[in-house]
Motif scaffolding. Structure first.
Motif, PDB file in Angstrom:
ATOM      1  N   LYS A  60       0.649  -1.415   0.236  1.00 11.49           N
ATOM      2  CA  LYS A  60      -0.405   0.209  -0.062  1.00 11.49           C
ATOM      3  C   LYS A  60       1.067   1.105  -0.169  1.00 11.49           C
ATOM      4  N   VAL A  61       1.744   1.278   0.967  1.00 12.54           N
ATOM      5  CA  VAL A  61       2.872   1.895   0.853  1.00 12.54           C
ATOM      6  C   VAL A  61       3.389   2.724  -0.700  1.00 12.54           C
ATOM      7  N   ILE A  62       3.703   1.105  -1.237  1.00  8.51           N
ATOM      8  CA  ILE A  62       4.927   2.032  -2.535  1.00  8.51           C
ATOM      9  C   ILE A  62       3.763   2.581  -3.319  1.00  8.51           C
ATOM     10  N   ARG A  63       2.124   1.750  -3.450  1.00  5.71           N
ATOM     11  CA  ARG A  63       0.952   2.025  -4.193  1.00  5.71           C
ATOM     12  C   ARG A  63       0.847   3.157  -4.125  1.00  5.71           C
ATOM     13  N   SER A  64       0.778   4.204  -3.379  1.00  5.17           N
ATOM     14  CA  SER A  64       0.722   5.446  -3.043  1.00  5.17           C
ATOM     15  C   SER A  64       1.558   6.278  -3.159  1.00  5.17           C
ATOM     16  N   SER A  65       3.312   5.962  -3.261  1.00 10.68           N
ATOM     17  CA  SER A  65       4.197   6.359  -3.562  1.00 10.68           C
ATOM     18  C   SER A  65       4.064   6.868  -5.272  1.00 10.68           C
ATOM     19  N   VAL A  66       4.272   5.861  -5.557  1.00  7.07           N
ATOM     20  CA  VAL A  66       3.992   5.857  -7.292  1.00  7.07           C
ATOM     21  C   VAL A  66       3.319   6.676  -7.839  1.00  7.07           C
ATOM     22  N   GLU A  67       1.421   6.857  -7.524  1.00  2.28           N
ATOM     23  CA  GLU A  67       0.758   7.126  -7.551  1.00  2.28           C
ATOM     24  C   GLU A  67       0.788   9.054  -7.076  1.00  2.28           C
ATOM     25  N   CYS A 116       3.280  10.384  -8.156  1.00  2.00           N
ATOM     26  CA  CYS A 116       4.244  11.206  -9.233  1.00  2.00           C
ATOM     27  C   CYS A 116       3.738  11.882 -10.573  1.00  2.00           C
ATOM     28  N   GLU A 117       3.778  12.456 -10.651  1.00  2.02           N
ATOM     29  CA  GLU A 117       3.138  13.576 -11.890  1.00  2.02           C
ATOM     30  C   GLU A 117       3.626  12.689 -13.512  1.00  2.02           C
ATOM     31  N   ALA A 118       3.891  11.698 -13.516  1.00  2.00           N
ATOM     32  CA  ALA A 118       5.029  11.310 -14.402  1.00  2.00           C
ATOM     33  C   ALA A 118       4.165   9.893 -14.774  1.00  2.00           C
ATOM     34  N   VAL A 119       3.634   9.448 -13.960  1.00  2.00           N
ATOM     35  CA  VAL A 119       2.597   8.196 -13.929  1.00  2.00           C
ATOM     36  C   VAL A 119       1.662   8.326 -14.173  1.00  2.00           C
ATOM     37  N   ASP A 120       1.087   7.717 -15.592  1.00  2.00           N
ATOM     38  CA  ASP A 120      -0.698   7.974 -15.652  1.00  2.00           C
ATOM     39  C   ASP A 120      -1.217   6.449 -14.950  1.00  2.00           C
ATOM     40  N   THR A 121      -2.146   7.040 -13.688  1.00  2.00           N
ATOM     41  CA  THR A 121      -2.849   6.611 -12.958  1.00  2.00           C
ATOM     42  C   THR A 121      -4.262   5.854 -12.873  1.00  2.00           C
ATOM     43  N   ASP A 122      -4.323   6.476 -14.591  1.00  2.00           N
ATOM     44  CA  ASP A 122      -5.963   5.756 -15.231  1.00  2.00           C
ATOM     45  C   ASP A 122      -4.678   4.653 -16.310  1.00  2.00           C
ATOM     46  N   LYS A 123      -3.930   4.204 -16.024  1.00  2.00           N
ATOM     47  CA  LYS A 123      -3.897   2.714 -16.683  1.00  2.00           C
ATOM     48  C   LYS A 123      -3.532   2.037 -16.169  1.00  2.00           C
ATOM     49  N   GLY A 124      -3.523   2.057 -15.068  1.00  2.00           N
ATOM     50  CA  GLY A 124      -3.256   0.862 -13.670  1.00  2.00           C
ATOM     51  C   GLY A 124      -1.134   0.786 -13.415  1.00  2.00           C
ATOM     52  N   PRO A 142      12.849   7.358 -24.253  1.00  3.19           N
ATOM     53  CA  PRO A 142      13.920   7.112 -23.573  1.00  3.19           C
ATOM     54  C   PRO A 142      13.991   7.856 -22.518  1.00  3.19           C
ATOM     55  N   ARG A 143      13.578   9.346 -22.811  1.00  3.53           N
ATOM     56  CA  ARG A 143      13.661  10.618 -21.780  1.00  3.53           C
ATOM     57  C   ARG A 143      12.421  10.092 -20.733  1.00  3.53           C
ATOM     58  N   ASP A 144      11.470  10.283 -21.123  1.00  3.52           N
ATOM     59  CA  ASP A 144       9.906   9.584 -20.910  1.00  3.52           C
ATOM     60  C   ASP A 144      10.353   8.486 -18.926  1.00  3.52           C
ATOM     61  N   MET A 145      11.117   7.529 -19.518  1.00  6.02           N
ATOM     62  CA  MET A 145      11.480   6.279 -18.908  1.00  6.02           C
ATOM     63  C   MET A 145      12.115   7.190 -18.076  1.00  6.02           C
ATOM     64  N   TRP A 146      13.479   7.438 -18.188  1.00  2.00           N
ATOM     65  CA  TRP A 146      14.254   7.803 -17.232  1.00  2.00           C
ATOM     66  C   TRP A 146      13.343   9.021 -16.394  1.00  2.00           C
ATOM     67  N   GLU A 147      12.963   9.930 -16.481  1.00  2.24           N
ATOM     68  CA  GLU A 147      12.168  11.105 -15.658  1.00  2.24           C
ATOM     69  C   GLU A 147      11.298  10.415 -15.058  1.00  2.24           C
ATOM     70  N   SER A 148      10.504   9.384 -15.458  1.00  5.10           N
ATOM     71  CA  SER A 148       9.507   8.886 -14.873  1.00  5.10           C
ATOM     72  C   SER A 148       9.961   7.266 -13.246  1.00  5.10           C
ATOM     73  N   THR A 149      11.515   6.780 -14.157  1.00  8.83           N
ATOM     74  CA  THR A 149      12.422   6.271 -13.525  1.00  8.83           C
ATOM     75  C   THR A 149      12.994   6.695 -12.072  1.00  8.83           C
ATOM     76  N   ASP A 150      13.132   8.096 -12.491  1.00  6.63           N
ATOM     77  CA  ASP A 150      13.252   8.651 -11.082  1.00  6.63           C
ATOM     78  C   ASP A 150      12.559   9.723  -9.916  1.00  6.63           C
ATOM     79  N   VAL A 210       9.614   7.709  -9.520  1.00  7.71           N
ATOM     80  CA  VAL A 210       9.136   6.686  -9.251  1.00  7.71           C
ATOM     81  C   VAL A 210       9.944   6.131  -7.858  1.00  7.71           C
ATOM     82  N   VAL A 211      11.928   6.248  -8.088  1.00  6.94           N
ATOM     83  CA  VAL A 211      12.808   5.788  -7.085  1.00  6.94           C
ATOM     84  C   VAL A 211      12.275   6.202  -5.447  1.00  6.94           C
TER      85      VAL A 211
END
Length: 309
Positions: free
Chosen positions: A216-223, A225-233, A258-266, A268-269
């Motif tokens: 639950k903590v990890i899910r709320s943390s990922v949600e 993030c601005e770069a994450v599309d929460t509508d797709k789950g 690739p730039r989007d991948m690195w930014e969203s991963t940053d 999320v981590v």
């Protein structure tokens, strides 16, 4: 026994020399007259080539204007321009040759091509293969200019597609010229075929952690993030028992570049680390346990001499 020698009179040698010079002179005069006679045809042939160049240039502009009003892909637009230019130049060159050489006919060209087709095919096999592959690549719907691809260890952005090779710009700036046959015969992974794709990382928690609470903590943390599309789950799966932790596989959707991948991963981590720290959940370091067959003395034990001063 008598021997006879043939002698040439000075007059006969002179006549032969004069005849040779006269023949050479007649030949040169004939060649000059022939060249002069063909000058009008050569001039007309040059004019035909100039007209062909102008017509090809004008036809390409018309093709660009027509295709510009449609949603046609840039690669297919380049193919149409090339085919239009190639067709006009073939007709123009053939017309110029017919004018400059009256004995030359289109039928003779076709016959000559038929005779030498096999030899030409073997000699220029790679060129023809890349040419046909380039045409097919431009015709197919996938792999557009601007897509990021991976193929046979080559990755980067498709910058330009020609009839022989494709320009792939690496993310570090270098450009790679890839033969079209390589991209046509081998699997090509198109990373930006869609505007979004799924990314994932592994996140570990200590063995004494309540896994439901950690998820639950990890899910709320990922949600958050601005770069994450929460509508797709967002997927949080307890994935494996690691050496020092229980590992969660965290998956989310974000931009496909690739730039989007690195930014969203940053994002999320950072968010997961912050969320687990705030919840008091340990992200363990790797633990190593050493086992010895015999007892290892630790410090000053009874019966051992003191090491103090």
């Amino acid at each position: 026994m008598t021997s006879s020698t043939t002698t040439t009179a000075p007059g006969e040698a002179f006549d032969r020399t004069v005849n040779t010079v006269g023949t050479l002179q007649d030949t040169l005069v004939g060649m000059a007259e022939g060249f002069i006679a063909t000058l009008p045809n050569l001039a007309i042939g040059v004019v035909v080539l100039i007209i062909t160049w102008l017509v090809a240039k004008f036809a390409v502009r018309i093709a660009d204007r027509i295709t510009g009003k449609t949603d046609i892909r840039p690669s297919l637009k380049n193919l149409i321009d090339t085919l239009v230019k190639l067709g006009i130049w073939l007709v123009g060159l053939m017309a110029a040759l017919v004018v400059m050489m009256p004995g030359f006919t289109p039928a003779s060209v076709i016959a000559g091509l038929g005779i030498g087709a096999v030899a030409i095919g073997f000699a220029f096999q790679d060129i023809f293969e890349n040419f046909l592959a380039g045409v097919l690549i431009m015709l197919r719907e996938k792999m557009r200019i601007g897509d990021v691809i991976e193929c046979e260890g080559i990755s980067g952005k498709v910058e330009h597609i020609t009839l022989r090779e494709t320009y792939v710009r690496k993310l570090s700036g270098e450009v790679t010229l890839v033969p079209n046959s390589m991209l046509f015969k081998n699997p090509v992974q198109i990373l930006t075929d869609e505007t979004q794709r799924r990314h994932e990382i592994m996140a570990g928690v200590s063995y004494d952690t309540d896994l439901d609470h950690a998820a639950k903590v990890i899910r709320s943390s990922v949600e958050s993030c601005e770069a994450v599309d929460t509508d797709k789950g967002i997927d949080i799966f307890a994935n494996e028992f690691g050496d020092s932790s229980v590992n969660f596989k965290v998956r989310w959707w974000s931009g496909s570049k690739p730039r989007d991948m690195w930014e969203s991963t940053d994002q999320v981590v950072r968010a997961i680390k912050r969320g687990l720290d705030d919840a008091g959940i340990e992200i363990p370091f790797p633990y190593i346990t050493h086992t010895f067959k015999e007892r290892v003395p630790m410090g000053n034990e009874p019966g051992e001499p003191s090491t103090g001063s």
